[in-house]
Structure formats: structure tokens, C-alpha cells
Scaffold this active site. Structure first.
Site, PDB file in Angstrom:
ATOM      1  N   GLU A  55       6.766   4.413  -6.527  1.00 52.58           N
ATOM      2  CA  GLU A  55       7.035   3.540  -5.207  1.00 52.58           C
ATOM      3  C   GLU A  55       7.300   1.994  -5.601  1.00 52.58           C
ATOM      4  O   GLU A  55       6.408   1.665  -6.437  1.00 52.58           O
ATOM      5  CB  GLU A  55       5.934   3.678  -4.259  1.00 52.58           C
ATOM      6  CG  GLU A  55       5.890   4.670  -3.600  1.00 52.58           C
ATOM      7  CD  GLU A  55       4.585   4.878  -2.500  1.00 52.58           C
ATOM      8  OE1 GLU A  55       4.450   3.694  -1.958  1.00 52.58           O
ATOM      9  OE2 GLU A  55       3.855   5.931  -2.333  1.00 52.58           O
ATOM     10  N   GLU A  58      -1.947   8.380  -3.250  1.00 52.15           N
ATOM     11  CA  GLU A  58      -2.361   7.268  -3.825  1.00 52.15           C
ATOM     12  C   GLU A  58      -4.011   7.654  -3.598  1.00 52.15           C
ATOM     13  O   GLU A  58      -4.837   7.032  -2.778  1.00 52.15           O
ATOM     14  CB  GLU A  58      -2.284   6.017  -3.100  1.00 52.15           C
ATOM     15  CG  GLU A  58      -0.765   5.482  -3.411  1.00 52.15           C
ATOM     16  CD  GLU A  58      -0.730   3.874  -2.906  1.00 52.15           C
ATOM     17  OE1 GLU A  58      -1.246   3.560  -1.900  1.00 52.15           O
ATOM     18  OE2 GLU A  58       0.210   3.575  -3.347  1.00 52.15           O
TER      19      GLU A  58
HETATM   20  C1  GLA Z   1       1.441   2.670  -0.588  1.00 53.33           C
HETATM   21  C2  GLA Z   1       1.706   3.970   0.009  1.00 53.33           C
HETATM   22  C3  GLA Z   1       2.773   4.341   0.955  1.00 53.33           C
HETATM   23  C4  GLA Z   1       2.908   2.817   1.644  1.00 53.33           C
HETATM   24  C5  GLA Z   1       3.211   1.706   0.786  1.00 53.33           C
HETATM   25  C6  GLA Z   1       3.403   0.373   1.398  1.00 53.33           C
HETATM   26  O1  GLA Z   1       2.180   2.671  -1.909  1.00 53.33           O
HETATM   27  O2  GLA Z   1       1.730   5.339  -0.899  1.00 53.33           O
HETATM   28  O3  GLA Z   1       2.346   5.091   1.701  1.00 53.33           O
HETATM   29  O4  GLA Z   1       1.987   2.791   2.667  1.00 53.33           O
HETATM   30  O5  GLA Z   1       2.016   1.663   0.163  1.00 53.33           O
HETATM   31  O6  GLA Z   1       3.701  -0.542   0.419  1.00 53.33           O
END
Ligand code: GLA
Ligand code: ZN
Length: 676
Positions: free
Chosen positions: A310, A151
Site C-alpha cells: 500500500e 496491518e
Molecule cells: C492502512 C490500511 C488501509 C487504509 C490505509 C489508509 O494502510 O491497511 O486499509 O486504511 O491505511 O491510508
């Protein structure tokens, strides 16, 4: 052959490095993953401290063991580069890797995603690690792709970044004189006398020079993409030819994801909607996630299948309120990803950690680690269902309608200071136009203004305030060749540096729209105007432009105020096509009626004709002569759909004719075409 795009991937973030002293748990993970229908994990995302416990001392043994054990269980690995979080020793030995905030405060060790992307030390350290990871693992048959960092986001105001920013500006403008001209620095005597005085915008310093604000955001985005490219090069230097991805974040405001187009071989994203909030319906929220998914798919020029990297298998812990997904929602929201062209359903996270700020974030396995839970059963059910959908994997989404969403336009519009400082609502406008199509079952791409318009019949360009490159020319050409264009108020006002055009606007598009704008009235919340179109009355709010028609004709006029009787909706025939202009902001009732009529005229039809209740939509993927229709009921209650044609239920093989019943949050997949 890699299973990527051959089989739907199902799995998610796996953090065995939090459990290295528990071999029993690592063994159990494998058995439970099999039971959940997991065939992929993302490994090593935050593992730098384990992989390089001391500077220059590498230990990849845990990865080696896990990748091998997973592979022996038919579970593939998307291997991460660990640059999303740094080890403690690095921060203390090399403070330059720590970010400086906009207010000049240097950050301390802590958190994650907070490194200086310019820092030569950070770049060198990650290069050394990535190259070795690639040398060791790129050839492993269990490793199918790279997950670069995590991210990406944020920015750094350190002196190294400021210097790199000045270099970016020198390259862009060539001379300080040109920069002063494009940024209009004669305003308030903010003229720069030397390059060294150019500082990034800051709350306690310069922030009223809009060209500067925009270029800084551009620079930060490109510097981040450059860092990502740097990591990719390190992997290649280690001999890797595997595809690379990085988990993007939909409409995240900090980056222009188009900058990543040439870096990423594969797009992936993270999606965490706040279902069941009561603030808006799940259907309304589904429109937003659908729009973001379509934008993500279009980041890659060929709009190839992407990954849902995710999502939560149950709840998050960081949202304002962590509501449980209602029965059916896990399946529906997972298959929504597929419906928009994803070839995976992946989660954060496999197993809940015992400490740290995510110890209560949902996971496939909770702290009690049993499989006898609702969440586990929901996940396993998705896994089983994906197995049965293998034929659909790798199929494409190819809409005839497109929405122009441009991140640089968003930055400029939201920084424009007028006509509505208290909410210009660009994103909401994009989502409203998209949402009207969604409600009509008309799929759309979401592309930036630099992308090709060639495959489309209908181009919707809401509030295209900033014109980059030859976009005005390409839009005009598109209409000339027979396309249908929809433009709105706040179009074509500034050049790519946020400098207002001289002369009539929409700049270079007065001919295609057959009008020009004179002024714009900004309404206070609660104020409105009205219009009547096709015998129905519609409310207008927030922004009402006064336009003068040259060749366009008025389809509807304002009903109130001193500009009552003046045009608010117009159409202009141009070449073989048509350009519509909406001079004021209308609600969903209007947009839905408008697109319901104009989209089919433009040659853009819903992917399934029939009767659909509110909250039900259909999207489509295609492969050869087969079309897969995802019929989604976003209502908590039952819905009855009446398709106009006979189709086959892809999963049961049963014909679907007449009425089709969907339970609350149910999704059914139908197939059209040669069923042989
Ligand atoms: C983000 C991060 C993850 C985790 C999630 C929790 O997407 O990439 O490492 O922290 O949020 O929702
Ligand atoms: Zn920096």
C-alpha cells in the site's frame, strides 16, 4: 506460471463489496484499471460481513465473479483473509472476540484491527472461513497469493490473553523463582508468590518491572504472529500452496516483525510518508522510508524481493495535514520501492468510497470517477513505466554494509529509565547512521541482531544495549575474520531480559572494542561538547560516555568539560579486522565524514562513484552480471550528477557519460554490465 516476481505488479486495494448494487461501476472498474496499467488487486480485505452474512452461512459469489472478471482482463488477485474486521453478529454473539484495553475496559463493536488474537472463538471462525476460501479459490489461475488479515497490531488484556501470557512465561522461565530472579522483583517488594498474580503491565497496575514490560511486548508480538500462522494453516488445510503475505508497517513499534519471518513466504508493507511537510526536507524523509524499506526486505531471511502493498496514489486523509504530492513525487516515491528491492507498486485504494472515515482518502479514482485527472495520469504513467522495467523484476539487493536494528532492543532502550528519559532517540540514531550511508550512495541492509552477519564487510550496531543470544560472540568473530564493526555509547548493558550485566561493559565486547565504559553523561537539550577529527570540528550532543582504553587507540577526544582530552572516537585492531567505537552522539556532518572514510577502508564502496549533490542518492539491484542503478533526485529542483564511469540509461539505451542532468524529483535507471 504466476506473474509474481516475473512482472512488476501495479494495482492495489480494491473494495467492490462497497459497490455490489452497482454492476455498472464494477464493469467500468475493469476498463479503467486497464487504462491505468493495473495488473493486480488486493481483494476482500474487509469483506467478512459479505462472505459470512450469518453465522455459518457462506456466500462467496461476489469474489467468484470479481476474480474471474479480473482474470479475464489479465488482472491478478492477491486474495485477503478478512480477519482485519469482524461482522457485527459475531461481536454480539461472542463478546470474547472483543479486546480488553490495558485499563481493563472492554471494547465495544466498532473500528477494526481490534480482535483478541487468543480467543478460541475468533480463531475457530476465521479458520472455518479461511479454509473454505482456500478450497474455493487457491486453485484459481487468477489468484497469486494470500494477504493475511490487514496491518496486524495492538494487544488485548483479556483474561484469556493473560492466561496465555502466563503459559508463555512458564515455558520460558520454567519456574517462578527463575522469573523473579530475571525480573529482579525483589525491587520494591514486587516478588510474585504464584503464577496467577502475574498480570500484564497496565497503567493502573504494574509497569515498573522492566523484564515484565519486555516479555509482555514479546508475548503480544508472538501471539500475533501465531494468529497469522494459524490463518496460514487454515489456508493450507483448504489445499492452498500459494505464498502468503501480510502487510507490515515498517518501523511500527507494536510488533517484532522478526517473529513473522517463518510465517510469511513473502514480505509486503504499507508506506505513507508525509511528503512536503516543510518540517523536514523530502530527502530527509526519503532516508526514513528507504531505511524502513530495507528493514522490510530483510525480514525474510533470504532478503528476496518484497511488495509495496500500500501507498497512496495521491493523499491520505489521516495524516495531520494532507498535502498533495508535487509533480514528479508520485513516480519517484513509487520507484523508490523498486530501488530497494520491491517487485510491486500498489495503492490504497482503487476507488474512493462514498462514506465512512476514509471517504476523503486518496484513490486512483475520485468520486467523479473520471480518468482525466492528474492522479490518474500519474498512476497510469507509473504503470507504463513499470512495464518497460520487466527485466529488473526479481533482481536482488545485496549490500555489503548492514545496520543492526533490533525491535526488542528498542523496547528495552525506550523503557530503560535513564540516562535520557526525555528521549533516548534510538530510532533517530539508526536513521542517522543509515542516512549517512544513503547520502554517500552506499546501500545497506537493516537486520535484527539474530540474523546472520556472513555476507557483510561493515556492520554498524548503534546503541546495541540489549544483547540476545550469541550476538556479542558473533560480532567479535566478524571482526576477527576481517570485518569492520562500528559500535556506540549505550552498548552491551543488559541481557535479553533487561537485566544489567555484572562486570565491565560493553559486556563480552570489551576485547573487540579494546575499551570499557565507566559512566555516561546525559546532556540537556541545547548543551553540547565538541571534538575534532581530521582537522574538522564536530558537535556532540545528548549522550557522552567516558571510556577507558585497553588496546584501542583514540582517534578523537572530547574538547570540553571535566572529561576534556578523554577519548570519544576509538579504533581497535582485533584479529584481521577493526572495531570502532563512538562514545558520544555526533551529528550528520560527522557521520557522513566518518563513513565516507571508513566504509571504503572496510571494502564497502558507493554503488556509483562520482559527484552527487545533496539530496541525490543511488541504490542498486543485481541480476546475473547486470547491475541496475536507481539514481534519485529528492530535491524539488534540478540536480547534476557526474558519474565517474560510462553507463547506459536502461530505458532509453543511450550512453550516460560526463554530466547527467536530473529534473526535480526525477529518477533515472542506469545499467552496468553486459548489455548484450
Ligand atoms: C492502512 C490500511 C488501509 C487504509 C490505509 C489508509 O494502510 O491497511 O486499509 O486504511 O491505511 O491510508
Ligand atoms: Zn484477549
Amino acid at each position: 506460471m504466476s506473474i509474481l516476481h516475473q512482472k512488476f505488479l501495479h494495482g492495489g486495494d480494491y473494495n467492490p463489496d462497497q459497490w455490489l448494487d452497482r454492476p455498472d461501476i464494477l464493469e467500468e472498474d475493469l476498463r479503467q484499471m486497464k487504462r491505468a496499467g493495473v495488473n493486480v488487486v488486493s481483494l476482500g480485505i474487509f469483506s467478512w460481513a459479505v462472505l459470512e452474512p450469518e453465522e455459518g452461512k457462506y456466500d462467496f459469489s461476489f469474489l467468484e465473479e470479481r476474480i474471474e472478471a479480473l482474470y479475464n482482463n489479465d488482472i491478478y488477485t492477491i486474495l485477503a483473509t478478512p480477519s482485519g474486521a469482524r461482522p457485527m453478529w459475531m461481536a454480539y454473539r461472542y463478546p470474547e472476540v472483543l479486546r480488553v484495553r490495558a485499563d481493563g475496559v472492554k471494547e465495544q463493536m466498532g473500528g477494526r484491527h481490534n480482535h483478541c488474537y487468543t480467543s478460541p472463538v475468533y480463531r475457530k471462525k476465521i479458520w472455518e472461513l479461511d479454509r473454505r476460501l482456500a478450497e474455493k479459490f487457491a486453485g484459481h489461475p487468477g489468484v497469486i497469493a494470500w494477504h493475511i488479515s490487514n496491518e496486524f497490531g495492538g494487544a488485548c488484556w483479556c483474561e484469556k490473553c493473560q492466561e496465555a501470557f502466563r503459559e508463555f512465561l512458564k515455558e520460558k522461565y520454567g519456574s517462578l523463582e527463575a522469573l523473579n530472579r530475571e525480573w529482579w522483583t525483589s525491587f520494591w517488594s514486587h516478588r510474585y508468590d504464584c503464577w496467577e498474580h502475574v498480570q500484564a503491565p497496565a497503567p493502573h497496575g504494574e509497569n515498573a518491572t522492566h523484564g515484565l514490560n519486555l516479555d509482555w511486548k514479546r508475548f503480544c508480538s508472538r501471539q500475533t504472529a501465531d494468529f497469522c500462522a494459524w490463518e496460514k494453516k487454515a489456508l493450507e488445510a483448504g489445499g492452498s500452496v500459494l505464498p502468503v503475505t501480510s502487510n507490515l508497517m515498517g518501523f511500527y513499534d507494536g510488533l517484532n516483525y522478526t517473529d513473522f519471518r517463518d510465517v510469511l513466504d513473502l514480505v509486503s508493507w504499507d508506506n505513507y510518508p508525509e511528503w512536503h511537510s516543510g518540517e523536514k526536507s523530502d530527502a530527509a524523509l526519503a532516508v526514513e522510508t528507504a531505511c524502513a524499506a530495507d528493514y522490510m526486505r530483510c525480514i525474510h531471511g533470504d532478503r528476496a524481493p518484497f511488495l509495496l502493498m500500500e501507498s497512496t496514489p495521491s493523499v491520505t486523509n489521516w495524516q495531520r495535514i494532507s498535502r498533495l504530492k508535487r509533480p514528479g513525487m508520485h513516480m519517484l516515491s513509487s520507484l523508490q520501492a523498486l530501488a530497494h528491492g520491491a517487485d510491486s507498486v500498489q495503492y490504497f485504494q482503487w476507488r474512493k468510497g462514498r462514506g465512512g472515515s476514509e471517504k476523503f482518502h486518496g484513490a486512483v479514482l475520485d468520486h467523479d470517477a473520471t480518468t482525466d485527472t492528474r492522479v490518474f495520469r500519474d498512476v497510469a504513467q507509473v504503470g507504463r513505466r513499470l512495464e518497460g522495467l520487466e527485466e529488473i523484476c526479481g533482481s536482488m539487493v545485496r549490500p555489503k554494509a548492514v545496520i543492526l536494528f533490533d525491535q526488542e532492543n528498542r523496547w528495552a532502550l525506550e523503557d530503560s529509565f535513564g540516562p535520557r528519559v526525555s528521549g533516548i532517540h534510538y530510532m533517530e540514531t539508526i536513521q542517522a547512521h543509515y542516512g549517512a550511508l544513503w547520502r554517500l550512495g552506499i546501500p545497506a541492509d537493516v537486520i535484527d541482531s539474530g540474523s546472520s552477519l556472513e555476507e557483510y564487510r561493515l556492520v554498524i550496531a548503534p546503541m546495541l544495549y540489549l544483547l540476545k543470544g550469541d550476538i556479542a560472540e558473533r560480532l567479535s568473530h566478524f571482526v576477527e575474520q576481517g570485518g569492520t564493526l562500528i559500535g556506540t555509547y549505550q552498548t552491551g548493558l543488559v541481557n535479553e531480559n533487561d537485566l544489567c550485566f555484572e562486570g565491565r561493559v560493553p559486556h563480552d565486547m570489551t576485547a573487540v572494542f579494546g575499551l570499557h565504559r565507566e559512566e555516561i553523561d546525559s546532556l540537556w537539550d541545547g548543551q553540547s561538547n565538541h571534538t575534532c577529527w581530521n582537522g574538522k570540528e564536530y558537535k556532540l550532543t545528548e549522550l557522552c560516555e567516558r571510556v577507558y582504553l585497553s588496546t584501542a587507540s583514540a582517534l578523537a577526544v572530547y574538547q570540553e568539560d571535566f572529561y576534556a582530552g578523554e577519548p570519544v572516537l576509538t579504533v581497535n585492531s582485533y584479529g584481521r579486522g577493526r572495531a570502532y567505537y563512538m562514545a558520544a552522539r555526533a551529528g550528520m556532518d560527522f557521520l557522513q565524514d566518518f563513513y565516507g572514510k571508513t566504509a571504503p577502508q572496510a571494502g564497502v564502496l558507493p554503488c556509483l562513484k562520482g559527484v552527487f549533490p545533496e539530496g541525490v542518492t543511488v541504490t542498486m539491484r543485481t541480476k546475473g552480471d547486470r547491475e541496475y542503478l536507481f539514481v534519485q533526485n529528492w530535491n524539488p529542483g534540478d540536480a547534476v550528477v557526474i558519474p565517474e564511469e560510462e553507463l547506459t540509461d536502461f530505458e532509453t539505451g543511450e550512453p550516460v557519460e560526463g554530466q547527467m542532468w536530473l529534473a526535480g524529483y526525477e529518477v533515472r535507471i542506469l545499467v552496468r554490465g553486459n548489455c548484450g
